[in-house]
Design an enzyme around this catalytic site. Sequence first.
Site, PDB file in Angstrom:
ATOM      1  N   THR A  10     -28.036  21.721   2.060  1.00 20.38           N
ATOM      2  CA  THR A  10     -27.495  23.033   2.522  1.00 20.38           C
ATOM      3  C   THR A  10     -28.564  23.706   3.320  1.00 20.38           C
ATOM      4  OG1 THR A  10     -26.479  23.042   0.312  1.00 20.38           O
ATOM      5  CG2 THR A  10     -26.505  25.188   1.410  1.00 20.38           C
ATOM      6  N   LYS A  84     -39.118  27.285  -3.705  1.00 19.72           N
ATOM      7  CA  LYS A  84     -39.952  28.159  -4.464  1.00 19.72           C
ATOM      8  C   LYS A  84     -40.584  27.657  -5.787  1.00 19.72           C
ATOM      9  CE  LYS A  84     -35.493  27.975  -5.309  1.00 19.72           C
ATOM     10  NZ  LYS A  84     -34.131  28.170  -4.678  1.00 19.72           N
ATOM     11  N   GLU A 108     -41.435  32.876   3.255  1.00 18.41           N
ATOM     12  CA  GLU A 108     -40.513  34.001   3.271  1.00 18.41           C
ATOM     13  C   GLU A 108     -39.122  33.805   2.308  1.00 18.41           C
ATOM     14  OE1 GLU A 108     -40.810  37.736   4.084  1.00 18.41           O
ATOM     15  OE2 GLU A 108     -39.474  37.153   2.585  1.00 18.41           O
ATOM     16  N   GLY A 166     -22.428  26.944  -2.307  1.00 17.44           N
ATOM     17  CA  GLY A 166     -23.810  26.550  -1.753  1.00 17.44           C
ATOM     18  C   GLY A 166     -24.997  27.386  -2.321  1.00 17.44           C
ATOM     19  N   GLU A 169     -28.719  25.431  -7.212  1.00 19.29           N
ATOM     20  CA  GLU A 169     -29.575  24.350  -7.315  1.00 19.29           C
ATOM     21  C   GLU A 169     -29.034  23.057  -7.555  1.00 19.29           C
ATOM     22  OE1 GLU A 169     -33.102  25.261  -6.371  1.00 19.29           O
ATOM     23  OE2 GLU A 169     -31.949  26.993  -5.861  1.00 19.29           O
ATOM     24  N   ASP A 180     -35.131  29.317 -12.073  1.00 17.97           N
ATOM     25  CA  ASP A 180     -35.479  29.739 -10.497  1.00 17.97           C
ATOM     26  C   ASP A 180     -35.864  31.296 -10.495  1.00 17.97           C
ATOM     27  OD1 ASP A 180     -34.481  29.145  -7.795  1.00 17.97           O
ATOM     28  OD2 ASP A 180     -33.565  31.060  -8.224  1.00 17.97           O
ATOM     29  N   LYS A 184     -39.599  32.675  -8.872  1.00 19.83           N
ATOM     30  CA  LYS A 184     -39.579  33.646  -8.046  1.00 19.83           C
ATOM     31  C   LYS A 184     -40.455  34.787  -8.476  1.00 19.83           C
ATOM     32  CE  LYS A 184     -35.314  32.334  -5.958  1.00 19.83           C
ATOM     33  NZ  LYS A 184     -33.815  32.228  -6.111  1.00 19.83           N
ATOM     34  N   GLY A 281     -27.794  30.963  -0.312  1.00 18.80           N
ATOM     35  CA  GLY A 281     -26.535  30.608   0.861  1.00 18.80           C
ATOM     36  C   GLY A 281     -27.321  30.035   2.151  1.00 18.80           C
TER      37      GLY A 281
HETATM   38  N1  HSE Z   1     -30.159  28.771  -6.439  1.00 14.11           N
HETATM   39  C1  HSE Z   1     -30.720  29.913  -5.973  1.00 14.11           C
HETATM   40  C2  HSE Z   1     -29.995  31.101  -6.247  1.00 14.11           C
HETATM   41  C3  HSE Z   1     -30.757  29.641  -4.297  1.00 14.11           C
HETATM   42  O1  HSE Z   1     -28.947  30.839  -6.699  1.00 14.11           O
HETATM   43  O2  HSE Z   1     -30.524  32.253  -6.066  1.00 14.11           O
HETATM   44  C4  HSE Z   1     -31.727  30.538  -3.746  1.00 14.11           C
HETATM   45  O3  HSE Z   1     -33.205  30.512  -4.030  1.00 14.11           O
END
Ligand code: HSE
Length: 302
Positions: A10, A84, A108, A166, A169, A180, A184, A281
């Site tokens: 993606t 990440k 970034e 999209g 993950e 996730d 971060k 996205g």
């Molecule tokens: N799967 C992650 C989200 C993608 O939904 O935020 C962006 O890091």
Amino acid sequence: MKISILGYGTIGSGVYEIAKANKIEIVKVLDLRDLDVPELTKDFNDVLNSDSDTVVETMGGEHPAYEFVKQCLEAGKNVVTSNKALVAAFGEDLIAAAKAHNVQFLFEASVGGGIPIIHVITECLRCDEITRVSGILNGTTNYILTQMDLNGVSFEEALKEAQRLGYAEADPSADVDGWDTCRKTAILGWLISGHMPDYKMIPTEGITKITKADIDSAKAEGKVIKLLGVVEKTPDGLRASVKPTVIGRDNELYAVSDVMNAILVESKYMGKSMYYGPGAGKLPTAAAVIADVLRTTPAAQG
Ligand code: HSE
């Protein structure tokens, strides 16, 4: 400027599209699938031995992304990543490798999708002292919680739609179980403290146990449930957590809906400042990657 791309999923395909629109030359695209992409190769050595100045890593996951990225840095290529998992696990090691080889490792797009939060923290607020960062850092879970709240959509339906759009993950448990957001949060903790917290040690709870009844009971009090990643400096050191949190209108993050992310930064001089935008996205994330690619040019550095 010549780039190669590791992974044509993606984000990688979005990077390809925006690179072409910006007249950035694409030398190689590494992907193991049979794709109709003229620059396609299935052999990483073709990327390593190419004349690309910068390699974009959009494969995701820790391995083999780490080995590929390290070899590119050691070969004198800049690396830009949206990954990440890679940054949270190996960010300090890869920054050191980049410095040792006089190239850049930029990431970034790894936090907040299209929101330029990394540069806000490392450049715009560099004279300030950041004490706390709280944020909605995952687009998929914010989309699911919003759809359940506003449109009465089931968890499963909302997740399916987030996958179709999209946002999710490859394995969406990384989103819904909070990992996730956790990674971060660790990256943000690193940026405000200079030391990468071990993301596995951050208390992390996802949204899988949140029911429609929980959402309705928050709503009855004029509140919403958001999955928040929080990192703050305390006298005992850096404290971080990831958990679904009931917040009211008095919290700046209250109105952040659907795939949007927002990061609320609290700092000594600025006070509170908030950064908002699409957190996942194809094109928003790819645009953040290409912005980093453009930062690696001699003109941008000069
Ligand atoms: N799967 C992650 C989200 C993608 O939904 O935020 C962006 O890091």
